[in-house]
Enzyme design. Structure first.
Site, mmCIF file in Angstrom:
data_model
loop_
_atom_site.group_PDB
_atom_site.id
_atom_site.type_symbol
_atom_site.label_atom_id
_atom_site.label_comp_id
_atom_site.label_asym_id
_atom_site.label_seq_id
_atom_site.Cartn_x
_atom_site.Cartn_y
_atom_site.Cartn_z
ATOM 1 C CG HIS A 71 -2.003 -1.039 1.118
ATOM 2 N ND1 HIS A 71 -3.056 -1.088 1.996
ATOM 3 C CD2 HIS A 71 -2.189 -2.070 0.258
ATOM 4 C CE1 HIS A 71 -3.851 -2.108 1.681
ATOM 5 N NE2 HIS A 71 -3.327 -2.714 0.628
ATOM 6 C CD GLU A 73 -1.883 4.191 3.372
ATOM 7 O OE1 GLU A 73 -3.059 4.526 3.582
ATOM 8 O OE2 GLU A 73 -1.575 3.262 2.581
ATOM 9 C CB CYS A 97 -6.625 -0.190 4.958
ATOM 10 S SG CYS A 97 -4.950 -0.844 4.807
ATOM 11 C CB CYS A 100 -1.699 1.232 6.023
ATOM 12 S SG CYS A 100 -1.309 0.375 4.484
#
Length: 151
Positions: A71, A73, A97, A100
């Site tokens: 992801h 992040e 999410c 993360c």
């Protein structure tokens, strides 16, 4: 518009730009990590790990894609070359999410900024986003959400 919101929207626009580097055919996400002096520490977008080919078959197989995707992040955190304690994370097109969020908290990032998610994104991510907000509140991470503005 207040000065803080002006800066926040600038970095959200930058996160939106970084998101376009993603090869994901369905959802492109971008992250920008900013120091307290408003300089950029790191950026990231969602994609496969370095060295793993952006193969059409993998990108269009949801199950495989979800297993392999790093992801935005996480890419930004892993690409940073300094401790991130006290920094701000800007995420596009929506908040982190839960997967993360735990890493954001562990990196000691103290503020997260995103836009209000669309109904489409909420339909897929609502449970995770709610859990993220609870985790951020418990860990003392400030979360700021801005509505989309039309040009």
């Amino acid at each position: 518009m207040k000065t803080q919101e002006k800066w926040d929207r600038r970095f959200l626009a930058m996160a939106e730009h970084v998101a376009q580097w993603s090869k994901d055919p369905s959802t492109k996400t971008g992250a920008v990590i900013v120091r307290p002096d408003r300089t950029v520490a790191s950026v990231g977008y969602n994609g496969f790990p370095r060295g793993v080919a952006d193969d059409y078959r993998k990108l269009n197989n949801r199950e495989v894609k979800y297993e392999l995707t790093v992801h935005c992040e996480m890419n930004a955190i892993l690409s940073a070359r300094e401790p991130l304690e006290g920094y701000t994370l800007y995420c596009h097109p929506f908040n982190s999410c839960t997967r993360c969020a735990v890493h954001v908290i562990q990196a000691k990032i103290k503020r997260v900024v995103s836009l209000t998610p669309s109904e489409d994104l909420l339909s897929r991510w609502a449970d995770s986003l709610q859990q993220t907000e609870r985790l951020f509140a418990e860990a003392g991470v400030t979360y700021q959400e801005y509505p989309h503005v039309s040009n």
